[in-house]
Scaffold this motif. Structure first.
Motif, mmCIF file in Angstrom:
data_model
loop_
_atom_site.group_PDB
_atom_site.id
_atom_site.type_symbol
_atom_site.label_atom_id
_atom_site.label_comp_id
_atom_site.label_asym_id
_atom_site.label_seq_id
_atom_site.Cartn_x
_atom_site.Cartn_y
_atom_site.Cartn_z
ATOM 1 N N LEU A 205 0.827 -1.206 0.000
ATOM 2 C CA LEU A 205 0.000 0.000 0.000
ATOM 3 C C LEU A 205 0.861 1.256 0.000
ATOM 4 O O LEU A 205 0.604 2.208 -0.757
ATOM 5 C CB LEU A 205 -0.919 -0.020 1.222
ATOM 6 N N PHE A 208 2.511 2.094 -3.347
ATOM 7 C CA PHE A 208 1.639 2.255 -4.513
ATOM 8 C C PHE A 208 1.923 3.550 -5.256
ATOM 9 O O PHE A 208 2.118 3.553 -6.476
ATOM 10 C CB PHE A 208 0.169 2.189 -4.095
ATOM 11 N N GLU A 209 1.938 4.667 -4.549
ATOM 12 C CA GLU A 209 2.160 5.952 -5.203
ATOM 13 C C GLU A 209 3.546 6.026 -5.824
ATOM 14 O O GLU A 209 3.728 6.621 -6.889
ATOM 15 C CB GLU A 209 1.952 7.088 -4.205
ATOM 16 N N LYS A 212 3.423 3.954 -8.996
ATOM 17 C CA LYS A 212 2.618 4.671 -9.986
ATOM 18 C C LYS A 212 3.412 5.821 -10.599
ATOM 19 O O LYS A 212 3.403 6.019 -11.825
ATOM 20 C CB LYS A 212 1.346 5.204 -9.314
ATOM 21 N N GLU A 411 -1.857 -2.363 -10.907
ATOM 22 C CA GLU A 411 -1.380 -1.765 -9.654
ATOM 23 C C GLU A 411 -2.547 -1.433 -8.735
ATOM 24 O O GLU A 411 -2.460 -1.617 -7.517
ATOM 25 C CB GLU A 411 -0.572 -0.500 -9.949
ATOM 26 N N GLN A 412 -3.651 -0.953 -9.319
ATOM 27 C CA GLN A 412 -4.824 -0.629 -8.512
ATOM 28 C C GLN A 412 -5.407 -1.885 -7.881
ATOM 29 O O GLN A 412 -5.840 -1.867 -6.720
ATOM 30 C CB GLN A 412 -5.882 0.063 -9.381
ATOM 31 N N LYS A 415 -3.292 -2.751 -4.976
ATOM 32 C CA LYS A 415 -3.586 -1.844 -3.862
ATOM 33 C C LYS A 415 -4.864 -2.257 -3.151
ATOM 34 O O LYS A 415 -4.921 -2.325 -1.920
ATOM 35 C CB LYS A 415 -3.716 -0.411 -4.373
ATOM 36 N N GLU A 416 -5.910 -2.520 -3.937
ATOM 37 C CA GLU A 416 -7.190 -2.906 -3.338
ATOM 38 C C GLU A 416 -7.081 -4.235 -2.607
ATOM 39 O O GLU A 416 -7.722 -4.434 -1.562
ATOM 40 C CB GLU A 416 -8.261 -2.965 -4.433
ATOM 41 N N GLU A 419 -5.456 -3.483 0.667
ATOM 42 C CA GLU A 419 -6.428 -2.854 1.567
ATOM 43 C C GLU A 419 -7.400 -3.890 2.131
ATOM 44 O O GLU A 419 -7.755 -3.838 3.319
ATOM 45 C CB GLU A 419 -7.196 -1.759 0.815
#
Length: 460
Positions: A205, A208-209, A212, A411-412, A415-416, A419
């Motif tokens: 998590l 992630f940024e 990206k 990638e999303q 991330k999910e 989470e």
């Protein structure tokens, strides 16, 4: 004094009965050698924190505050030092296995056993000295049973307001002393495994940024499509620099008068509706009557399908604005002041422009022209319009957006998934704690001395 005399006048049997929770107040059934009692029965020393005005210096004991506690630990690395006299220090010093409870605020959702911290504590903390296993009591302070009682009994005007009387009267399931330690050991063992998984999920998590940003950087420096160009005999010389106002029609938002806002009509998209690359039209929506909207306003402020919005105002130095959002199928939306609306021309693929506006290549230039006072930061729409961005051929733009769509979607998903793992771990911890204080962890020995005997030794 009268209360002490009254308690002293009770017989041992009466004192025991007073310490036990009546049948009709017990939330659920416990193992036969457990019992229900109150926190005040198995803990004492409900002492409010140091309330005198503290003089912070570079020497002296740490002054622990509400913000220094959380997640079951004390973070005293940033705690200030406090000048305090020796008598007060002895009185307020935090000792091993003391438990600290925040008296108010959402930060106060943690009780914790301390470990020989050389410090005093702030006025909005309560120190509890447990007579039973400190970690057992501390684990109870993380259960839904505890927080359910707190939510019911510690309501303040706007937030929870915990005091010593509330804490003393909370009911707690009491296990035999040996079983308390086994429960603590089992919880720590199970939580250690969950925390290991949590660290891995949190790492995904947290990165992630970064991932990206790296992907977007490769896209707009040509690295992402290097092979694509090689296969087609195209070089980087096919790329050129173009200003944003050469790629899209820019429109600065209209300065609507808030006194004219109504409950129907055209919705006005304001700064608060745009944050973190998300358009939230349900966040404090405001409207302006259609009677107050003429053609000049529509020409300047009406949002069309595929328009890109960029916020131009936020907190100075925090980079909490400059977010770009593409609007699909808008229904009578008008853009407010301090939001720039871009309508892409046919020479640029819309998502290519949108992705670039989300990259650090753009945001670094964007914030290089930040102005404003101490708190508010601003970037002018004219500056943004004239920012140059790299533009490849239209076919390569399509290839870049295709690759970005696929890569960032992956990638999303990661991330999910991370989470979801974190949410599941939190639920599992709550489940473990609930089972622990029902005697359902498989550690209880029914042949051991009843907790009632432990309670007798505690109060008699």
């Amino acid at each position: 004094m009268a209360r002490a005399k009254k308690e002293a006048a009770l017989t041992p049997e009466e004192r025991l009965q007073a310490a036990l929770v009546p049948d009709w107040e017990r939330p659920y059934k416990l193992p036969e050698n457990w019992c229900w009692t109150t926190v005040g029965t198995i803990c004492d020393g409900f002492q409010y924190g140091y309330t005198e005005k503290a003089t912070f210096e570079k020497i002296g004991p740490h002054f622990i505050r509400i913000t220094d506690i959380g997640d079951g630990i004390i973070n005293d690395s940033g705690a200030p030092y406090c000048k305090i006299d020796s008598d007060s220090f002895i009185k307020y010093k935090i000792n091993k296995d003391d438990i600290l409870i925040a008296r108010m605020g959402s930060v106060g959702e943690n009780g914790l056993a301390t470990h020989n911290i050389d410090g005093v504590f702030a006025s909005y903390l309560i120190r509890i000295v447990p007579r039973s296993n400190a970690k057992y009591v501390c684990n109870f302070l993380q259960t839904n049973l505890y927080w359910g009682q707190i939510s019911e009994k510690a309501q303040g005007t706007t937030r929870l307001n915990v005091n010593a009387n509330v804490l003393k009267n909370l009911i707690i399931p009491l296990a035999p002393l040996a079983e308390q330690q086994r429960i603590v050991d089992r919880i720590e063992s199970l939580f250690a495994k969950l925390n290991e998984a949590k660290e891995k999920a949190q790492a995904v998590l947290d990165s992630f940024e970064t991932r990206k940003a790296a992907i977007l950087h490769k896209a707009f420096t040509g690295e992402l499509t290097a092979k694509w160009r090689e296969e087609r005999g195209v070089g980087m010389e096919s790329w050129e620099k173009r200003r944003i106002n050469e790629l899209a029609r820019p429109r600065a938002g209209y300065a609507f008068d808030s006194k004219e806002f109504s409950n129907t009509g055209y919705q006005v998209v304001r700064m608060g509706n745009l944050y973190g690359e998300t358009l939230d039209l349900f966040r404090k929506p405001v409207f302006i009557s259609e009677d107050d909207v003429d053609d000049s306003i529509l020409n300047r402020a009406l949002i069309k399908d595929g328009d890109i919005l960029i916020t131009l105002t936020g907190t100075k130095y925090k980079r909490d604005y400059g977010y770009a959002v593409c609007v699909s199928s808008p229904n009578k939306l008008l853009v407010n002041q301090r939001i720039l609306c871009l309508t892409p021309f046919a020479c640029v693929e819309r998502n290519y422009l949108l992705y670039y506006l989300k990259s650090n290549l753009f945001r670094d230039v964007f914030f290089s022209c930040e102005t404003g006072g101490v708190n508010q930061g601003n970037v002018s729409s004219k500056f943004v319009e004239n920012i140059e961005i790299p533009i490849p051929t239209f076919d390569e733009q399509l290839e870049i957006t295709t690759v970005l769509d696929r890569t960032l979607a992956h990638e999303q998903q990661a991330k999910e998934a991370a989470e979801a793992v974190l949410d599941q771990i939190d639920l599992m911890k709550k489940s473990i704690l609930a089972r622990a204080f029902r005697g359902e962890l498989g550690t209880n020995d029914p042949s051991e001395e009843s907790a009632v005997e432990l309670l007798k030794r505690t109060i008699l």
